[in-house]
Design a protein around this motif. Structure first.
Motif, PDB file in Angstrom:
ATOM      1  N   ARG A 109       0.855  -1.204   0.000  1.00  0.00           N
ATOM      2  CA  ARG A 109       0.000   0.000   0.000  1.00  0.00           C
ATOM      3  C   ARG A 109       0.887   1.249   0.000  1.00  0.00           C
ATOM      4  NH1 ARG A 109      -5.594   1.730   2.483  1.00  0.00           N
ATOM      5  NH2 ARG A 109      -5.189   3.918   2.847  1.00  0.00           N
ATOM      6  N   LEU A 163      -3.786   8.363 -13.980  1.00  0.00           N
ATOM      7  CA  LEU A 163      -3.117   7.795 -12.797  1.00  0.00           C
ATOM      8  C   LEU A 163      -2.111   6.721 -13.204  1.00  0.00           C
ATOM      9  CD1 LEU A 163      -6.117   7.287 -10.311  1.00  0.00           C
ATOM     10  CD2 LEU A 163      -4.547   9.224 -10.435  1.00  0.00           C
ATOM     11  N   LEU A 247      -6.905  -4.163  -8.996  1.00  0.00           N
ATOM     12  CA  LEU A 247      -7.352  -3.443  -7.794  1.00  0.00           C
ATOM     13  C   LEU A 247      -7.432  -1.940  -8.080  1.00  0.00           C
ATOM     14  CD1 LEU A 247      -7.846  -2.804  -4.811  1.00  0.00           C
ATOM     15  CD2 LEU A 247      -5.409  -3.132  -4.385  1.00  0.00           C
ATOM     16  N   THR A 255     -16.348   2.709  -8.854  1.00  0.00           N
ATOM     17  CA  THR A 255     -16.789   3.400  -7.651  1.00  0.00           C
ATOM     18  C   THR A 255     -17.111   4.875  -7.907  1.00  0.00           C
ATOM     19  OG1 THR A 255     -14.471   3.760  -7.230  1.00  0.00           O
ATOM     20  CG2 THR A 255     -15.495   1.908  -6.109  1.00  0.00           C
ATOM     21  N   ILE A 292     -21.811   9.764  -1.661  1.00  0.00           N
ATOM     22  CA  ILE A 292     -21.042   8.511  -1.599  1.00  0.00           C
ATOM     23  C   ILE A 292     -21.672   7.554  -0.581  1.00  0.00           C
ATOM     24  CG2 ILE A 292     -18.769   7.524  -1.051  1.00  0.00           C
ATOM     25  CD1 ILE A 292     -17.540  10.081  -2.285  1.00  0.00           C
ATOM     26  N   PHE A 355     -16.260   3.848   2.268  1.00  0.00           N
ATOM     27  CA  PHE A 355     -14.825   3.658   2.037  1.00  0.00           C
ATOM     28  C   PHE A 355     -14.240   2.584   2.958  1.00  0.00           C
ATOM     29  CE2 PHE A 355     -15.112   8.254   0.659  1.00  0.00           C
ATOM     30  CZ  PHE A 355     -14.812   8.024  -0.675  1.00  0.00           C
ATOM     31  N   GLY A 356     -15.091   1.869   3.677  1.00  0.00           N
ATOM     32  CA  GLY A 356     -14.598   0.862   4.615  1.00  0.00           C
ATOM     33  C   GLY A 356     -14.029   1.524   5.855  1.00  0.00           C
ATOM     34  N   CYS A 362     -10.240   2.855   2.116  1.00  0.00           N
ATOM     35  CA  CYS A 362      -9.931   3.202   0.729  1.00  0.00           C
ATOM     36  C   CYS A 362      -8.734   4.137   0.597  1.00  0.00           C
ATOM     37  CB  CYS A 362     -11.152   3.847   0.089  1.00  0.00           C
ATOM     38  SG  CYS A 362     -10.847   4.356  -1.593  1.00  0.00           S
ATOM     39  N   GLY A 364      -8.029   5.655  -2.212  1.00  0.00           N
ATOM     40  CA  GLY A 364      -8.355   6.713  -3.173  1.00  0.00           C
ATOM     41  C   GLY A 364      -9.395   7.706  -2.678  1.00  0.00           C
ATOM     42  N   LEU A 367      -9.000  11.344  -3.597  1.00  0.00           N
ATOM     43  CA  LEU A 367      -9.086  11.506  -5.047  1.00  0.00           C
ATOM     44  C   LEU A 367     -10.553  11.468  -5.500  1.00  0.00           C
ATOM     45  CD1 LEU A 367      -6.854  11.709  -7.107  1.00  0.00           C
ATOM     46  CD2 LEU A 367      -6.882   9.231  -7.317  1.00  0.00           C
ATOM     47  N   ALA A 368     -11.283  10.503  -4.967  1.00  0.00           N
ATOM     48  CA  ALA A 368     -12.701  10.366  -5.329  1.00  0.00           C
ATOM     49  C   ALA A 368     -13.467  11.613  -4.895  1.00  0.00           C
ATOM     50  CB  ALA A 368     -13.287   9.132  -4.657  1.00  0.00           C
TER      51      ALA A 368
HETATM   52  C1  HEM Z   1     -16.398   6.796  -4.337  1.00  0.00           C
HETATM   53  C2  HEM Z   1     -15.308   6.178  -4.689  1.00  0.00           C
HETATM   54  C3  HEM Z   1     -14.714   4.992  -3.960  1.00  0.00           C
HETATM   55  C4  HEM Z   1     -15.296   4.114  -3.073  1.00  0.00           C
HETATM   56  C5  HEM Z   1     -16.725   4.092  -2.573  1.00  0.00           C
HETATM   57  C6  HEM Z   1     -14.259   3.172  -2.684  1.00  0.00           C
HETATM   58  C7  HEM Z   1     -14.454   2.128  -1.782  1.00  0.00           C
HETATM   59  C8  HEM Z   1     -13.450   1.328  -1.281  1.00  0.00           C
HETATM   60  C9  HEM Z   1     -13.637   0.297  -0.276  1.00  0.00           C
HETATM   61  C10 HEM Z   1     -14.960  -0.088   0.355  1.00  0.00           C
HETATM   62  C11 HEM Z   1     -12.427  -0.256  -0.018  1.00  0.00           C
HETATM   63  C12 HEM Z   1     -12.131  -1.396   0.971  1.00  0.00           C
HETATM   64  C13 HEM Z   1     -12.143  -0.877   2.379  1.00  0.00           C
HETATM   65  C14 HEM Z   1     -12.075  -1.925   3.455  1.00  0.00           C
HETATM   66  O1  HEM Z   1     -11.874  -3.116   3.171  1.00  0.00           O
HETATM   67  O2  HEM Z   1     -12.191  -1.542   4.638  1.00  0.00           O
HETATM   68  C15 HEM Z   1     -11.481   0.399  -0.882  1.00  0.00           C
HETATM   69  C16 HEM Z   1     -10.138   0.119  -0.925  1.00  0.00           C
HETATM   70  C17 HEM Z   1      -9.298   0.630  -1.886  1.00  0.00           C
HETATM   71  N1  HEM Z   1      -9.577   1.621  -2.820  1.00  0.00           N
HETATM   72 FE1  HEM Z   1     -11.299   2.618  -3.004  1.00  0.00          FE
HETATM   73  N2  HEM Z   1     -13.109   3.481  -3.350  1.00  0.00           N
HETATM   74  C18 HEM Z   1     -13.330   4.585  -4.135  1.00  0.00           C
HETATM   75  C19 HEM Z   1     -12.415   5.221  -4.950  1.00  0.00           C
HETATM   76  C20 HEM Z   1     -11.132   4.813  -5.156  1.00  0.00           C
HETATM   77  C21 HEM Z   1     -10.188   5.442  -6.053  1.00  0.00           C
HETATM   78  C22 HEM Z   1     -10.462   6.684  -6.922  1.00  0.00           C
HETATM   79  C23 HEM Z   1      -9.045   4.732  -5.985  1.00  0.00           C
HETATM   80  C24 HEM Z   1      -7.794   5.066  -6.751  1.00  0.00           C
HETATM   81  C25 HEM Z   1      -7.086   4.367  -7.437  1.00  0.00           C
HETATM   82  C26 HEM Z   1      -9.248   3.656  -5.016  1.00  0.00           C
HETATM   83  C27 HEM Z   1      -8.328   2.701  -4.641  1.00  0.00           C
HETATM   84  C28 HEM Z   1      -8.474   1.806  -3.600  1.00  0.00           C
HETATM   85  C29 HEM Z   1      -7.420   0.902  -3.154  1.00  0.00           C
HETATM   86  C30 HEM Z   1      -6.036   0.787  -3.768  1.00  0.00           C
HETATM   87  C31 HEM Z   1      -7.942   0.167  -2.079  1.00  0.00           C
HETATM   88  C32 HEM Z   1      -7.236  -0.911  -1.236  1.00  0.00           C
HETATM   89  C33 HEM Z   1      -6.752  -0.316   0.062  1.00  0.00           C
HETATM   90  C34 HEM Z   1      -6.091  -1.285   0.994  1.00  0.00           C
HETATM   91  O3  HEM Z   1      -6.307  -2.497   0.925  1.00  0.00           O
HETATM   92  O4  HEM Z   1      -5.297  -0.833   1.826  1.00  0.00           O
HETATM   93  N3  HEM Z   1     -10.531   3.743  -4.541  1.00  0.00           N
HETATM   94  N4  HEM Z   1     -12.126   1.372  -1.634  1.00  0.00           N
END
Ligand code: HEM
Length: 418
Positions: A109, A163, A247, A255, A292, A355-356, A362, A364, A367-368
């Motif tokens: 990460r 990106l 991923l 999302t 969101i 976003f968890g 999350c 991102g 960014l979102a």
């Molecule tokens: C409204 C937009 C978004 C939503 C609702 C969202 C939602 C989430 C959720 C639910 C998780 C998992 C959290 C958990 O397990 O506790 C996550 C992880 C992640 N998201 Fe997003 N996401 C969004 C936008 C983005 C964007 C723009 C990126 C950019 C590339 C991104 C990259 C990631 C990554 C890399 C992870 C893994 C994080 C980890 O395991 O440490 N997301 N996201």
């Protein structure tokens, strides 16, 4: 005989027969009463006969937070099955850092976290704004068009290409690979797992070329270069590289796309809120997290119990699947008043689960948030009320909660000078 989920009354089923993880319910937006009942009567609930095997449903806000905070017992690791209900097929395992536990998760990460650092965001802000302006300036006036396709998909695909520093003319491939990665076979995108593999291996081939170019060049600010130059990811296997690419593609694509679509849909469902926003655009930063939450673009994440564990009086066994239903926690009235409504000036709009929570929260998020804020700032500069002309079609999935299309019209008298 096959169960007809659409004909069931969620309140007359025996509790043990409730099985909310059915894509058809999400496609028809009819899953809500199942979750309402579970929150009230069985907030930690076991379904014996799920589509992908037995699973626990966690439906209340505070329980979801508790499980997310306990990653030692409730693992995300792909070796137990990963983060979606469907276990990863053993002959096609895609490791990725969202489906890893510490310490590997933390190191990988950290390799890409620079993408949401202040200098990167400042650069991206200018680009996102210019692109949003160009897309919005070209929208047809006075005729019906698909907002999801012309605006949401266009903007998120463009951002993703930036990106990853992905060849611009091929950027639609990113949308396709994202759709393929998350599709349920038979739902219109792929017919079976073999088709999924063929396309994902094409994706790997394409990205391997980009990797080879960047690993020998000086480090740059894109995600591929960041991985190629970090100790934590430089020696990852091809399947791990593919996993991490998917991923980032899915994370950054479906999302945000479905939040852009969902926001306009929700404002049309709650026209008084749309009026509030039109009268006072300074509400945008408050409205963005509210959209969101209301949309909840990822309906759930899954964990697997690493040992027997008693949770809220229920005995969860080692190896059990545990589904964290964000979509339900975000409508938990005990925590969020009038949770089914979009309220653009809601108090504490950031208290949501979309976003968890915990170490996988999350990456991102900022960014979102920025993309949605800019998008709405530019929309309100140009247009008054954009009208949804028919109910959208929804995605056939219990994971990606989103829209296939959203037909809208911008009436000529809604165009503002800018
Ligand atoms: C409204 C937009 C978004 C939503 C609702 C969202 C939602 C989430 C959720 C639910 C998780 C998992 C959290 C958990 O397990 O506790 C996550 C992880 C992640 N998201 Fe997003 N996401 C969004 C936008 C983005 C964007 C723009 C990126 C950019 C590339 C991104 C990259 C990631 C990554 C890399 C992870 C893994 C994080 C980890 O395991 O440490 N997301 N996201």
């Amino acid at each position: 005989m096959d169960r007809n989920y659409l004909a069931e009354d969620p309140y007359s089923l025996a509790l043990g027969d409730i099985d909310p993880a059915q894509p058809i319910l999400f496609q028809h937006d009819t899953m809500w009463p199942y979750f309402e009942r579970l929150r009230r009567e069985a907030p930690v609930h076991y379904s014996k006969a799920g589509m992908f095997g037995a699973y626990w449903s966690i439906t209340k806000y505070r329980h979801i937070m508790k499980i997310e905070a306990n990653h030692e017992v409730f693992s995300s690791d792909v070796k137990y099955g990963g983060i979606t209900l469907r276990d990863q097929p053993l002959d096609f395992v895609l490791p990725m850092f969202i489906a890893m536990d510490p310490p590997r998760h933390d190191a990988q990460r950290a390799a890409v976290e620079g993408i949401v650092g202040a200098p990167s965001l400042a650069q991206l802000e200018i680009l996102i704004r210019t692109r949003a302006q160009a897309v919005l300036d070209n929208l047809p006036i006075g005729e019906t068009f698909d907002w999801a396709k012309k605006v949401s998909i266009e903007l998120t695909t463009q951002l993703l290409a930036t990106l990853l520093d992905f060849p611009w003319e091929d950027r639609r491939k990113l949308t396709r690979w994202s759709d393929v990665a998350t599709a349920v076979p038979g739902g219109g995108i792929i017919n079976n797992e073999d088709e999924r593999r063929v396309e994902l291996l094409e994706c790997l081939g394409y990205f391997t070329q980009l990797w080879n170019e960047r690993v020998n060049a000086p480090p740059r600010g894109d995600l591929i270069s960041m991985m190629a130059h970090s100790d934590a990811t430089r020696h990852q296997s091809p399947m791990e590289y593919l996993g991490n690419i998917l991923l980032l593609i899915v994370g950054g694509n479906d999302t945000t796309r479905n939040s852009i679509t969902g926001g306009l849909y929700a404002l049309n469902k709650f026209p008084d809120e749309y009026s509030k926003l039109l009268a006072d655009p300074s509400l945008i930063p408050n409205m963005v997290p509210e959209i969101i939450r209301w949309q909840t673009p990822l309906a759930h994440m899954r964990r697997t119990a690493t040992r027997d564990f008693e949770f809220e009086g229920k005995k969860i066994r080692a190896g059990d699947r545990v589904v964290l239903w964000y979509v339900s926690g975000n409508r938990d009235e005990e925590f969020i008043p009038q949770a089914h409504r979009l309220i653009v000036d809601r108090d504490k709009p950031r208290r949501h689960l979309s976003f968890g929570f915990g170490l996988h929260r999350c990456l991102g998020e900022r960014l979102a948030d920025m993309q949605l804020r800019i998008c709405w700032e530019e929309i309100l500069q140009r247009f008054g009320r954009i009208e949804v002309v028919e109910e959208p079609q929804r995605v056939f999935s219990t994971f990606v909660k989103g829209y296939v299309n959203l037909n809208v019209q911008i009436p000529a008298n809604a165009v503002r000078r800018h």
